[in-house]
Enzyme design. Structure first.
Site, PDB file in Angstrom:
ATOM      1  N   ARG A 140      35.030  32.175  -6.711  1.00  0.00           N
ATOM      2  CA  ARG A 140      34.016  31.229  -7.177  1.00  0.00           C
ATOM      3  C   ARG A 140      33.127  30.852  -5.999  1.00  0.00           C
ATOM      4  O   ARG A 140      33.611  30.302  -5.007  1.00  0.00           O
ATOM      5  CB  ARG A 140      34.682  29.974  -7.747  1.00  0.00           C
ATOM      6  CG  ARG A 140      33.696  28.865  -8.071  1.00  0.00           C
ATOM      7  CD  ARG A 140      34.364  27.628  -8.682  1.00  0.00           C
ATOM      8  NE  ARG A 140      33.354  26.623  -8.957  1.00  0.00           N
ATOM      9  CZ  ARG A 140      33.277  25.421  -8.361  1.00  0.00           C
ATOM     10  NH1 ARG A 140      34.179  25.053  -7.465  1.00  0.00           N
ATOM     11  NH2 ARG A 140      32.311  24.592  -8.652  1.00  0.00           N
ATOM     12  N   GLU A 148      30.225  19.282 -10.290  1.00  0.00           N
ATOM     13  CA  GLU A 148      30.440  17.846 -10.125  1.00  0.00           C
ATOM     14  C   GLU A 148      29.176  16.996 -10.293  1.00  0.00           C
ATOM     15  O   GLU A 148      28.650  16.443  -9.321  1.00  0.00           O
ATOM     16  CB  GLU A 148      31.064  17.565  -8.756  1.00  0.00           C
ATOM     17  CG  GLU A 148      32.399  18.255  -8.546  1.00  0.00           C
ATOM     18  CD  GLU A 148      33.039  17.915  -7.196  1.00  0.00           C
ATOM     19  OE1 GLU A 148      32.359  17.326  -6.364  1.00  0.00           O
ATOM     20  OE2 GLU A 148      34.211  18.252  -7.005  1.00  0.00           O
ATOM     21  N   HIS A 195      18.703  17.943   9.639  1.00  0.00           N
ATOM     22  CA  HIS A 195      17.649  18.113  10.649  1.00  0.00           C
ATOM     23  C   HIS A 195      16.918  16.804  10.951  1.00  0.00           C
ATOM     24  O   HIS A 195      16.440  16.606  12.063  1.00  0.00           O
ATOM     25  CB  HIS A 195      16.636  19.179  10.194  1.00  0.00           C
ATOM     26  CG  HIS A 195      17.230  20.546  10.101  1.00  0.00           C
ATOM     27  ND1 HIS A 195      16.743  21.532   9.274  1.00  0.00           N
ATOM     28  CD2 HIS A 195      18.300  21.098  10.738  1.00  0.00           C
ATOM     29  CE1 HIS A 195      17.482  22.626   9.401  1.00  0.00           C
ATOM     30  NE2 HIS A 195      18.429  22.390  10.277  1.00  0.00           N
ATOM     31  N   HIS A 197      25.521  23.761  -6.515  1.00  0.00           N
ATOM     32  CA  HIS A 197      26.555  23.012  -5.783  1.00  0.00           C
ATOM     33  C   HIS A 197      25.839  22.207  -4.691  1.00  0.00           C
ATOM     34  O   HIS A 197      26.013  22.448  -3.500  1.00  0.00           O
ATOM     35  CB  HIS A 197      27.610  23.967  -5.213  1.00  0.00           C
ATOM     36  CG  HIS A 197      28.894  23.312  -4.789  1.00  0.00           C
ATOM     37  ND1 HIS A 197      30.132  23.749  -5.201  1.00  0.00           N
ATOM     38  CD2 HIS A 197      29.132  22.251  -3.986  1.00  0.00           C
ATOM     39  CE1 HIS A 197      31.082  22.992  -4.659  1.00  0.00           C
ATOM     40  NE2 HIS A 197      30.499  22.074  -3.909  1.00  0.00           N
TER      41      HIS A 197
HETATM   42  C1  PNW Z   1      34.571  18.595  -3.714  1.00  0.00           C
HETATM   43  N1  PNW Z   1      37.099  12.853  -5.415  1.00  0.00           N
HETATM   44  O1  PNW Z   1      34.105  17.274  -3.911  1.00  0.00           O
HETATM   45  C2  PNW Z   1      33.347  19.463  -3.499  1.00  0.00           C
HETATM   46  O2  PNW Z   1      33.034  20.200  -4.657  1.00  0.00           O
HETATM   47  C3  PNW Z   1      33.423  20.370  -2.296  1.00  0.00           C
HETATM   48  O3  PNW Z   1      32.135  20.842  -1.966  1.00  0.00           O
HETATM   49  C4  PNW Z   1      34.069  19.653  -1.150  1.00  0.00           C
HETATM   50  O4  PNW Z   1      34.029  20.381   0.044  1.00  0.00           O
HETATM   51  C5  PNW Z   1      35.485  19.345  -1.557  1.00  0.00           C
HETATM   52  O5  PNW Z   1      35.547  18.596  -2.737  1.00  0.00           O
HETATM   53  C6  PNW Z   1      36.249  18.568  -0.488  1.00  0.00           C
HETATM   54  O6  PNW Z   1      35.658  17.326  -0.276  1.00  0.00           O
HETATM   55  C7  PNW Z   1      34.937  16.227  -4.249  1.00  0.00           C
HETATM   56  O7  PNW Z   1      36.631  12.094  -6.241  1.00  0.00           O
HETATM   57  C8  PNW Z   1      34.455  15.328  -5.177  1.00  0.00           C
HETATM   58  O8  PNW Z   1      38.214  12.620  -4.916  1.00  0.00           O
HETATM   59  C9  PNW Z   1      35.150  14.231  -5.574  1.00  0.00           C
HETATM   60  C10 PNW Z   1      36.385  13.995  -5.032  1.00  0.00           C
HETATM   61  C11 PNW Z   1      36.898  14.869  -4.123  1.00  0.00           C
HETATM   62  C12 PNW Z   1      36.179  15.976  -3.722  1.00  0.00           C
END
Ligand code: PNW
Length: 489
Positions: free
Chosen positions: A84, A174, A46, A129
Protein backbone atom coordinates in the site's frame (compact mmCIF):
# COMPACT_ATOMS: atom_id res chain seq x y z
CA UNK A 1 -9.14 -7.07 29.22
CA UNK A 2 -6.46 -9.65 28.75
CA UNK A 3 -2.96 -8.81 27.71
CA UNK A 4 -0.60 -10.90 25.66
CA UNK A 5 -3.04 -13.78 25.49
CA UNK A 6 -1.82 -16.38 23.04
CA UNK A 7 -3.73 -19.40 21.83
CA UNK A 8 -1.43 -21.73 19.95
CA UNK A 9 -2.10 -23.12 16.56
CA UNK A 10 -4.51 -20.61 15.07
CA UNK A 11 -3.89 -19.83 11.41
CA UNK A 12 -4.67 -16.87 9.23
CA UNK A 13 -7.18 -18.00 6.60
CA UNK A 14 -6.23 -18.72 2.99
CA UNK A 15 -6.35 -15.57 0.95
CA UNK A 16 -5.71 -13.33 3.95
CA UNK A 17 -3.48 -10.54 2.62
CA UNK A 18 -0.31 -9.49 4.41
CA UNK A 19 1.30 -6.24 3.36
CA UNK A 20 3.23 -3.15 4.32
CA UNK A 21 2.21 0.49 3.92
CA UNK A 22 3.96 3.80 3.22
CA UNK A 23 3.01 7.30 2.05
CA UNK A 24 4.49 9.47 -0.70
CA UNK A 25 5.70 12.50 1.26
CA UNK A 26 7.11 10.30 4.02
CA UNK A 27 9.41 8.25 1.77
CA UNK A 28 9.84 9.58 -1.78
CA UNK A 29 12.10 12.62 -1.48
CA UNK A 30 12.87 14.15 -4.92
CA UNK A 31 10.65 17.00 -3.80
CA UNK A 32 11.34 19.19 -6.85
CA UNK A 33 12.54 16.67 -9.42
CA UNK A 34 11.18 16.04 -12.90
CA UNK A 35 8.46 18.66 -12.74
CA UNK A 36 6.99 18.00 -9.29
CA UNK A 37 5.60 21.13 -7.64
CA UNK A 38 5.42 22.07 -3.98
CA UNK A 39 2.78 20.50 -1.76
CA UNK A 40 1.63 21.67 1.67
CA UNK A 41 4.34 19.62 3.43
CA UNK A 42 7.12 20.98 1.20
CA UNK A 43 5.78 24.44 1.90
CA UNK A 44 5.59 23.87 5.66
CA UNK A 45 9.08 22.41 6.10
CA UNK A 46 10.65 25.09 3.88
CA UNK A 47 8.87 28.11 5.34
CA UNK A 48 8.33 27.10 8.95
CA UNK A 49 11.25 24.78 9.83
CA UNK A 50 10.69 25.21 13.58
CA UNK A 51 7.39 23.36 13.24
CA UNK A 52 9.35 20.11 12.77
CA UNK A 53 10.87 18.69 15.97
CA UNK A 54 14.32 18.08 14.46
CA UNK A 55 13.99 20.81 11.79
CA UNK A 56 14.20 18.08 9.15
CA UNK A 57 12.37 17.89 5.82
CA UNK A 58 11.07 15.29 3.39
CA UNK A 59 13.25 16.77 0.63
CA UNK A 60 15.18 13.49 0.43
CA UNK A 61 13.42 11.29 3.03
CA UNK A 62 14.15 7.62 2.12
CA UNK A 63 14.80 8.68 -1.49
CA UNK A 64 12.36 6.04 -2.68
CA UNK A 65 11.96 8.04 -5.89
CA UNK A 66 15.37 6.64 -6.80
CA UNK A 67 15.56 3.59 -4.54
CA UNK A 68 12.18 2.02 -5.25
CA UNK A 69 13.80 -1.17 -6.55
CA UNK A 70 15.48 -1.70 -3.20
CA UNK A 71 12.10 -1.08 -1.53
CA UNK A 72 10.52 -3.80 -3.65
CA UNK A 73 13.45 -6.09 -2.87
CA UNK A 74 12.72 -5.61 0.84
CA UNK A 75 9.09 -6.57 0.21
CA UNK A 76 10.30 -9.74 -1.49
CA UNK A 77 12.52 -10.45 1.52
CA UNK A 78 9.50 -10.11 3.80
CA UNK A 79 7.37 -12.25 1.51
CA UNK A 80 4.42 -9.86 1.54
CA UNK A 81 1.42 -10.21 -0.77
CA UNK A 82 0.61 -6.55 -1.23
CA UNK A 83 2.06 -3.03 -0.98
CA UNK A 84 0.00 0.00 0.00
CA UNK A 85 1.56 3.28 -1.13
CA UNK A 86 0.24 6.73 -1.90
CA UNK A 87 0.60 9.04 -4.89
CA UNK A 88 1.92 12.57 -4.76
CA UNK A 89 -0.81 14.74 -6.31
CA UNK A 90 1.71 17.54 -7.06
CA UNK A 91 4.03 15.09 -8.81
CA UNK A 92 1.23 14.04 -11.18
CA UNK A 93 -0.56 17.40 -11.52
CA UNK A 94 1.97 20.18 -10.78
CA UNK A 95 -0.63 22.97 -11.02
CA UNK A 96 -2.96 20.96 -8.77
CA UNK A 97 -5.45 20.97 -11.65
CA UNK A 98 -5.84 18.45 -14.45
CA UNK A 99 -4.89 20.93 -17.16
CA UNK A 100 -1.40 19.45 -17.38
CA UNK A 101 -0.33 15.90 -16.53
CA UNK A 102 3.34 15.54 -15.61
CA UNK A 103 4.32 12.44 -17.59
CA UNK A 104 7.56 11.98 -15.62
CA UNK A 105 5.56 11.72 -12.41
CA UNK A 106 3.20 9.16 -13.95
CA UNK A 107 6.23 7.26 -15.26
CA UNK A 108 7.70 6.96 -11.76
CA UNK A 109 4.56 5.26 -10.51
CA UNK A 110 4.36 3.09 -13.63
CA UNK A 111 7.90 1.89 -12.92
CA UNK A 112 7.05 1.13 -9.30
CA UNK A 113 3.82 -0.69 -10.23
CA UNK A 114 5.56 -2.75 -12.90
CA UNK A 115 8.36 -3.69 -10.49
CA UNK A 116 5.75 -4.85 -7.94
CA UNK A 117 3.79 -6.86 -10.49
CA UNK A 118 6.98 -8.51 -11.75
CA UNK A 119 7.26 -10.12 -8.30
CA UNK A 120 3.57 -10.79 -7.77
CA UNK A 121 3.12 -8.06 -5.19
CA UNK A 122 -0.34 -6.58 -5.43
CA UNK A 123 -0.32 -2.76 -5.48
CA UNK A 124 -2.95 -0.85 -3.53
CA UNK A 125 -2.93 2.87 -4.20
CA UNK A 126 -3.97 5.62 -1.80
CA UNK A 127 -4.81 8.69 -3.88
CA UNK A 128 -4.45 11.16 -1.03
CA UNK A 129 -2.21 10.78 2.01
CA UNK A 130 -1.99 14.41 3.13
CA UNK A 131 0.25 16.08 0.51
CA UNK A 132 -2.11 18.58 -1.14
CA UNK A 133 -0.60 20.74 -3.90
CA UNK A 134 0.30 24.06 -2.25
CA UNK A 135 -1.45 25.99 -5.04
CA UNK A 136 -4.74 24.36 -4.08
CA UNK A 137 -4.11 25.18 -0.43
CA UNK A 138 -3.71 28.82 -1.40
CA UNK A 139 -7.23 28.57 -2.82
CA UNK A 140 -8.48 27.22 0.51
CA UNK A 141 -7.61 23.55 0.09
CA UNK A 142 -10.16 21.23 1.73
CA UNK A 143 -12.18 24.26 2.90
CA UNK A 144 -13.04 25.31 -0.65
CA UNK A 145 -16.19 23.48 -1.87
CA UNK A 146 -14.58 23.21 -5.33
CA UNK A 147 -12.07 20.72 -3.88
CA UNK A 148 -14.74 18.09 -4.55
CA UNK A 149 -14.30 18.64 -8.30
CA UNK A 150 -10.52 19.09 -8.10
CA UNK A 151 -10.24 15.74 -6.35
CA UNK A 152 -12.45 14.04 -8.93
CA UNK A 153 -10.33 15.48 -11.76
CA UNK A 154 -7.17 14.17 -10.09
CA UNK A 155 -8.81 10.79 -9.47
CA UNK A 156 -9.72 10.52 -13.16
CA UNK A 157 -6.06 10.99 -14.16
CA UNK A 158 -5.03 8.35 -11.59
CA UNK A 159 -7.62 5.79 -12.73
CA UNK A 160 -6.86 6.45 -16.41
CA UNK A 161 -3.15 5.96 -15.78
CA UNK A 162 -3.11 2.93 -13.49
CA UNK A 163 -6.37 1.00 -13.28
CA UNK A 164 -5.37 -1.36 -16.08
CA UNK A 165 -2.84 -2.85 -13.61
CA UNK A 166 -3.93 -1.69 -10.16
CA UNK A 167 -7.08 -3.31 -8.79
CA UNK A 168 -7.41 -1.61 -5.39
CA UNK A 169 -7.73 2.08 -4.66
CA UNK A 170 -8.22 4.03 -1.45
CA UNK A 171 -9.43 7.56 -2.08
CA UNK A 172 -8.30 9.30 1.10
CA UNK A 173 -6.16 8.30 4.05
CA UNK A 174 -7.67 9.35 7.37
CA UNK A 175 -10.11 12.20 6.66
CA UNK A 176 -10.12 12.92 10.40
CA UNK A 177 -6.42 13.69 10.38
CA UNK A 178 -6.75 15.81 7.23
CA UNK A 179 -9.58 17.85 8.75
CA UNK A 180 -8.97 17.92 12.49
CA UNK A 181 -5.15 17.84 12.51
CA UNK A 182 -4.71 20.13 9.49
CA UNK A 183 -7.60 22.63 9.69
CA UNK A 184 -9.15 22.28 13.15
CA UNK A 185 -5.81 22.23 15.03
CA UNK A 186 -2.14 22.63 14.14
CA UNK A 187 -0.96 19.02 14.32
CA UNK A 188 -0.49 18.63 10.56
CA UNK A 189 -0.02 20.89 7.52
CA UNK A 190 -1.38 23.44 6.80
CA UNK A 191 -1.53 24.10 10.61
CA UNK A 192 -4.62 26.25 10.14
CA UNK A 193 -5.83 25.87 13.75
CA UNK A 194 -9.35 27.15 13.03
CA UNK A 195 -10.68 25.26 16.06
CA UNK A 196 -14.32 24.22 16.00
CA UNK A 197 -14.69 25.61 12.47
CA UNK A 198 -12.09 24.23 10.04
CA UNK A 199 -12.59 20.55 10.88
CA UNK A 200 -16.36 20.80 10.30
CA UNK A 201 -16.14 22.59 6.94
CA UNK A 202 -13.52 20.08 5.82
CA UNK A 203 -15.59 17.11 7.07
CA UNK A 204 -18.38 18.05 4.66
CA UNK A 205 -16.18 18.56 1.61
CA UNK A 206 -14.01 15.51 2.16
CA UNK A 207 -17.02 13.18 2.30
CA UNK A 208 -18.34 14.65 -0.94
CA UNK A 209 -14.90 14.47 -2.60
CA UNK A 210 -14.48 10.84 -1.57
CA UNK A 211 -17.96 10.00 -2.85
CA UNK A 212 -17.37 11.70 -6.18
CA UNK A 213 -14.10 9.85 -6.72
CA UNK A 214 -15.81 6.58 -5.74
CA UNK A 215 -18.71 7.09 -8.16
CA UNK A 216 -16.25 7.81 -10.95
CA UNK A 217 -14.40 4.56 -10.30
CA UNK A 218 -17.58 2.58 -9.82
CA UNK A 219 -19.32 3.90 -12.96
CA UNK A 220 -16.45 4.04 -15.42
CA UNK A 221 -13.47 1.92 -14.36
CA UNK A 222 -14.92 -0.94 -12.33
CA UNK A 223 -17.05 -2.20 -15.26
CA UNK A 224 -13.96 -2.17 -17.48
CA UNK A 225 -11.23 -3.45 -15.17
CA UNK A 226 -12.91 -4.93 -12.08
CA UNK A 227 -11.25 -3.79 -8.89
CA UNK A 228 -12.36 -2.05 -5.73
CA UNK A 229 -12.38 1.42 -4.27
CA UNK A 230 -12.48 2.17 -0.55
CA UNK A 231 -11.85 4.68 2.20
CA UNK A 232 -9.48 4.52 5.22
CA UNK A 233 -10.10 5.93 8.71
CA UNK A 234 -7.87 6.30 11.76
CA UNK A 235 -9.52 4.64 14.72
CA UNK A 236 -8.39 4.77 18.31
CA UNK A 237 -9.81 2.22 20.65
CA UNK A 238 -12.08 4.25 22.89
CA UNK A 239 -13.26 2.58 26.09
CA UNK A 240 -15.31 3.95 29.01
CA UNK A 241 -13.44 4.96 32.18
CA UNK A 242 -16.14 3.32 34.34
CA UNK A 243 -19.23 1.18 33.72
CA UNK A 244 -21.57 4.14 34.16
CA UNK A 245 -24.13 5.01 31.49
CA UNK A 246 -22.58 8.47 31.35
CA UNK A 247 -19.18 7.10 30.41
CA UNK A 248 -20.72 4.84 27.77
CA UNK A 249 -22.36 7.91 26.27
CA UNK A 250 -18.98 9.66 26.44
CA UNK A 251 -17.55 6.80 24.35
CA UNK A 252 -20.25 7.39 21.74
CA UNK A 253 -19.55 11.12 21.60
CA UNK A 254 -15.77 10.65 21.39
CA UNK A 255 -16.35 8.10 18.63
CA UNK A 256 -18.49 10.58 16.72
CA UNK A 257 -15.83 13.26 17.10
CA UNK A 258 -12.87 11.06 16.19
CA UNK A 259 -14.10 9.02 13.28
CA UNK A 260 -17.87 8.52 12.93
CA UNK A 261 -18.26 12.10 11.65
CA UNK A 262 -16.20 10.89 8.66
CA UNK A 263 -17.38 7.29 8.31
CA UNK A 264 -21.11 7.50 9.20
CA UNK A 265 -21.93 9.47 6.00
CA UNK A 266 -20.57 6.51 3.99
CA UNK A 267 -21.31 3.45 6.14
CA UNK A 268 -24.32 4.17 8.38
CA UNK A 269 -27.79 2.99 7.42
CA UNK A 270 -29.26 6.47 7.01
CA UNK A 271 -26.10 8.32 5.99
CA UNK A 272 -25.28 11.85 7.08
CA UNK A 273 -23.39 13.07 10.12
CA UNK A 274 -23.98 11.49 13.56
CA UNK A 275 -27.20 12.86 15.04
CA UNK A 276 -25.93 13.66 18.56
CA UNK A 277 -22.92 15.56 17.22
CA UNK A 278 -25.11 17.60 14.85
CA UNK A 279 -27.37 18.52 17.76
CA UNK A 280 -24.55 19.36 20.18
CA UNK A 281 -22.67 21.57 17.73
CA UNK A 282 -25.89 23.35 16.72
CA UNK A 283 -26.73 24.01 20.38
CA UNK A 284 -23.22 25.18 21.29
CA UNK A 285 -22.98 27.34 18.18
CA UNK A 286 -26.25 29.10 19.05
CA UNK A 287 -25.13 29.66 22.66
CA UNK A 288 -21.87 31.11 21.34
CA UNK A 289 -23.75 33.62 19.20
CA UNK A 290 -23.17 32.02 15.82
CA UNK A 291 -26.12 32.72 13.49
CA UNK A 292 -25.90 29.13 12.19
CA UNK A 293 -24.33 25.83 13.26
CA UNK A 294 -20.59 25.44 12.71
CA UNK A 295 -21.33 21.93 11.42
CA UNK A 296 -23.43 22.24 8.26
CA UNK A 297 -25.58 19.19 7.58
CA UNK A 298 -25.78 17.50 4.19
CA UNK A 299 -28.89 17.86 2.06
CA UNK A 300 -30.96 14.69 1.58
CA UNK A 301 -29.61 14.46 -1.95
CA UNK A 302 -26.02 14.69 -0.72
CA UNK A 303 -26.67 12.05 1.93
CA UNK A 304 -27.92 9.63 -0.70
CA UNK A 305 -24.97 10.47 -2.95
CA UNK A 306 -22.41 9.68 -0.22
CA UNK A 307 -24.06 6.67 1.43
CA UNK A 308 -22.68 3.29 0.37
CA UNK A 309 -19.68 4.64 -1.51
CA UNK A 310 -17.01 2.21 -0.38
CA UNK A 311 -16.24 -1.38 -1.29
CA UNK A 312 -14.49 -1.99 2.02
CA UNK A 313 -13.73 -0.38 5.35
CA UNK A 314 -10.07 0.59 5.74
CA UNK A 315 -8.86 1.07 9.30
CA UNK A 316 -5.58 2.46 10.56
CA UNK A 317 -5.19 1.50 14.18
CA UNK A 318 -2.51 2.33 16.74
CA UNK A 319 -3.64 3.33 20.20
CA UNK A 320 -6.54 4.02 22.54
CA UNK A 321 -7.72 5.84 25.63
CA UNK A 322 -10.30 5.75 28.40
CA UNK A 323 -12.93 8.46 28.17
CA UNK A 324 -15.39 10.10 30.50
CA UNK A 325 -17.29 13.36 30.73
CA UNK A 326 -15.88 13.61 34.27
CA UNK A 327 -12.43 14.00 32.70
CA UNK A 328 -13.54 17.04 30.73
CA UNK A 329 -11.91 20.26 31.83
CA UNK A 330 -12.55 23.72 30.48
CA UNK A 331 -8.99 23.85 29.11
CA UNK A 332 -10.17 23.40 25.54
CA UNK A 333 -10.42 26.33 23.14
CA UNK A 334 -13.89 27.78 22.55
CA UNK A 335 -15.14 26.95 20.06
CA UNK A 336 -13.50 23.57 19.44
CA UNK A 337 -14.80 20.12 18.74
CA UNK A 338 -13.63 18.73 22.11
CA UNK A 339 -15.46 21.60 23.80
CA UNK A 340 -18.49 20.76 21.69
CA UNK A 341 -18.66 17.22 23.11
CA UNK A 342 -17.31 17.96 26.63
CA UNK A 343 -15.52 14.64 26.97
CA UNK A 344 -12.03 14.07 28.38
CA UNK A 345 -9.52 11.24 27.97
CA UNK A 346 -6.91 9.52 30.11
CA UNK A 347 -4.16 6.95 29.65
CA UNK A 348 -3.47 4.50 32.52
CA UNK A 349 0.16 4.56 33.73
CA UNK A 350 0.74 0.89 32.99
CA UNK A 351 0.21 1.15 29.22
CA UNK A 352 3.62 0.96 27.54
CA UNK A 353 4.73 4.30 26.12
CA UNK A 354 6.03 4.33 22.53
CA UNK A 355 8.42 6.94 21.12
CA UNK A 356 5.37 9.02 20.07
CA UNK A 357 3.73 11.14 22.77
CA UNK A 358 0.25 10.22 21.52
CA UNK A 359 0.87 6.49 21.42
CA UNK A 360 0.59 3.98 24.28
CA UNK A 361 -0.04 0.28 24.00
CA UNK A 362 -3.60 -0.35 25.12
CA UNK A 363 -4.29 -4.01 25.97
CA UNK A 364 -6.47 -5.72 23.33
CA UNK A 365 -6.92 -2.49 21.42
CA UNK A 366 -6.92 -4.08 17.95
CA UNK A 367 -9.72 -6.49 18.86
CA UNK A 368 -11.75 -3.76 20.60
CA UNK A 369 -11.39 -1.49 17.57
CA UNK A 370 -12.45 -4.12 15.06
CA UNK A 371 -15.50 -4.89 17.20
CA UNK A 372 -16.41 -1.19 17.25
CA UNK A 373 -16.66 -1.26 13.44
CA UNK A 374 -18.86 -4.36 13.52
CA UNK A 375 -21.10 -2.92 16.22
CA UNK A 376 -21.63 0.33 14.33
CA UNK A 377 -21.94 -0.87 10.74
CA UNK A 378 -22.56 -4.61 10.85
CA UNK A 379 -20.45 -7.07 8.90
CA UNK A 380 -18.52 -5.69 5.99
CA UNK A 381 -15.15 -6.37 4.38
CA UNK A 382 -12.39 -4.79 6.48
CA UNK A 383 -8.77 -4.10 5.62
CA UNK A 384 -6.40 -3.05 8.37
CA UNK A 385 -4.52 -0.57 6.21
CA UNK A 386 -2.00 0.51 8.90
CA UNK A 387 -0.79 -0.76 12.26
CA UNK A 388 2.63 -0.50 13.87
CA UNK A 389 4.77 0.73 16.77
CA UNK A 390 7.19 3.64 17.16
CA UNK A 391 10.64 3.43 18.72
CA UNK A 392 13.66 5.72 18.85
CA UNK A 393 15.62 3.40 16.57
CA UNK A 394 17.83 0.34 16.93
CA UNK A 395 17.73 -3.12 15.44
CA UNK A 396 16.59 -5.10 18.50
CA UNK A 397 13.04 -3.81 18.58
CA UNK A 398 11.44 -6.22 21.03
CA UNK A 399 8.65 -3.78 21.92
CA UNK A 400 7.68 -3.61 18.24
CA UNK A 401 7.75 -7.42 18.01
CA UNK A 402 5.45 -7.65 21.05
CA UNK A 403 3.15 -5.00 19.60
CA UNK A 404 2.78 -6.76 16.25
CA UNK A 405 2.18 -10.11 17.92
CA UNK A 406 -0.56 -8.81 20.20
CA UNK A 407 -2.23 -6.80 17.43
CA UNK A 408 -2.24 -9.84 15.15
CA UNK A 409 -3.61 -12.00 17.98
CA UNK A 410 -6.41 -9.44 18.14
CA UNK A 411 -7.00 -9.89 14.42
CA UNK A 412 -7.24 -13.66 14.92
CA UNK A 413 -9.69 -13.13 17.81
CA UNK A 414 -11.85 -10.97 15.56
CA UNK A 415 -11.65 -13.54 12.75
CA UNK A 416 -12.78 -16.18 15.28
CA UNK A 417 -15.80 -13.97 15.96
CA UNK A 418 -16.64 -14.12 12.26
CA UNK A 419 -15.49 -10.65 11.20
CA UNK A 420 -14.66 -10.40 7.50
CA UNK A 421 -11.10 -9.10 7.80
CA UNK A 422 -9.39 -9.45 4.47
CA UNK A 423 -5.91 -8.13 5.08
CA UNK A 424 -3.35 -6.44 7.30
CA UNK A 425 -0.73 -3.83 6.35
CA UNK A 426 2.14 -3.12 8.73
CA UNK A 427 3.12 0.52 9.18
CA UNK A 428 5.73 0.80 7.98
CA UNK A 429 8.07 -0.90 5.55
CA UNK A 430 10.89 1.35 6.78
CA UNK A 431 11.57 4.39 8.95
CA UNK A 432 10.34 7.55 7.30
CA UNK A 433 9.48 11.23 7.76
CA UNK A 434 7.03 11.14 10.67
CA UNK A 435 5.34 14.49 9.96
CA UNK A 436 5.95 17.09 12.70
CA UNK A 437 8.14 14.54 14.54
CA UNK A 438 10.56 14.48 11.60
CA UNK A 439 12.92 11.51 11.89
CA UNK A 440 12.80 11.31 15.70
CA UNK A 441 10.15 8.56 15.77
CA UNK A 442 10.78 5.33 13.92
CA UNK A 443 8.01 3.04 12.64
CA UNK A 444 10.03 0.84 10.28
CA UNK A 445 10.38 -2.91 9.96
CA UNK A 446 13.60 -1.79 8.28
CA UNK A 447 15.83 0.79 9.89
CA UNK A 448 16.99 3.61 7.61
CA UNK A 449 20.45 5.03 8.27
CA UNK A 450 19.98 8.73 7.55
CA UNK A 451 23.65 9.49 8.24
CA UNK A 452 24.67 7.25 5.38
CA UNK A 453 24.39 8.91 1.95
CA UNK A 454 23.15 5.57 0.59
CA UNK A 455 20.25 5.64 3.10
CA UNK A 456 20.93 1.99 3.74
CA UNK A 457 17.95 -0.03 4.94
CA UNK A 458 18.61 -2.75 7.54
CA UNK A 459 16.01 -5.28 8.69
CA UNK A 460 15.06 -5.12 12.36
CA UNK A 461 14.15 -8.12 14.47
CA UNK A 462 10.50 -7.26 13.78
CA UNK A 463 11.12 -7.73 10.04
CA UNK A 464 12.23 -11.34 10.64
CA UNK A 465 9.29 -11.97 12.95
CA UNK A 466 6.75 -10.51 10.48
CA UNK A 467 8.31 -12.59 7.72
CA UNK A 468 7.96 -15.74 9.83
CA UNK A 469 4.30 -14.95 10.58
CA UNK A 470 3.58 -14.44 6.89
CA UNK A 471 5.37 -17.63 5.92
CA UNK A 472 3.82 -19.89 8.56
CA UNK A 473 0.51 -17.94 8.68
CA UNK A 474 0.74 -18.35 12.43
CA UNK A 475 2.04 -16.34 15.38
CA UNK A 476 4.74 -18.24 17.25
CA UNK A 477 5.29 -16.33 20.53
CA UNK A 478 8.65 -18.03 21.04
CA UNK A 479 10.10 -17.56 17.59
CA UNK A 480 13.56 -15.98 17.66
CA UNK A 481 15.31 -15.19 14.37
CA UNK A 482 18.49 -17.26 14.05
CA UNK A 483 20.27 -14.84 11.77
CA UNK A 484 20.40 -11.16 10.95
CA UNK A 485 20.91 -11.82 7.27
CA UNK A 486 17.84 -11.38 5.09
CA UNK A 487 17.29 -13.53 2.06
CA UNK A 488 14.58 -13.84 -0.54
CA UNK A 489 12.90 -17.23 -0.12
C1 PNW B 1 -1.03 7.49 10.71
N1 PNW B 1 -4.35 8.18 16.26
O1 PNW B 1 -1.71 8.52 11.39
C2 PNW B 1 -0.65 8.03 9.35
O2 PNW B 1 -1.51 7.55 8.35
C3 PNW B 1 0.79 7.81 8.97
O3 PNW B 1 1.14 8.66 7.90
C4 PNW B 1 1.68 8.02 10.16
O4 PNW B 1 3.04 7.98 9.84
C5 PNW B 1 1.32 6.96 11.17
O5 PNW B 1 -0.03 6.99 11.52
C6 PNW B 1 2.13 7.09 12.46
O6 PNW B 1 1.85 8.29 13.09
C7 PNW B 1 -2.31 8.35 12.62
O7 PNW B 1 -5.43 8.74 16.37
C8 PNW B 1 -3.53 8.97 12.81
O8 PNW B 1 -3.86 7.57 17.23
C9 PNW B 1 -4.21 8.91 13.99
C10 PNW B 1 -3.67 8.22 15.04
C11 PNW B 1 -2.47 7.59 14.88
C12 PNW B 1 -1.79 7.66 13.69
Amino acid sequence: VTCGKVRQGRKFPDGFVFGVATASYQIEGAWDEDGKSENIWDYLVHNNPDAIVDRSTGDVACDSYHKYKRDVEMMRELGIDSYRFSLSWSRILPSGFANHVNEAGVQFYNNLIDELLKYNIDPIITLYHWDLPQKLQELGGWLNPLVVDWFEDYARVVYESFSDRVKSFITINEPGQVCYDGYGTDIKAPLLNATGIGEYICARHIALAHAKAYHLYNNVYKPKYGGVCGYTFAMDSVAPLTDSEEDKYAVELMTQHQWAIYSDPVFSKDGGFPKELLELVAKKSAAQGFPRSRLIDFTEEEKAYIRGTSDFYGVNHYTGSLVSSSLYTSQYAVPSSLDDIEVGQMIPDDWLQSASAWFQKMPDSMYITLKLIQKRYGDLPIYITENGWSSYGGIDDDDRVDYYRSALEGVLDALDDGLNIKGYYAWSLMDNFEWLAGYTERFGLYQVDYDDPELTRTPRKSAFVYKHIIKTRMIDPDYEPETNVMTID
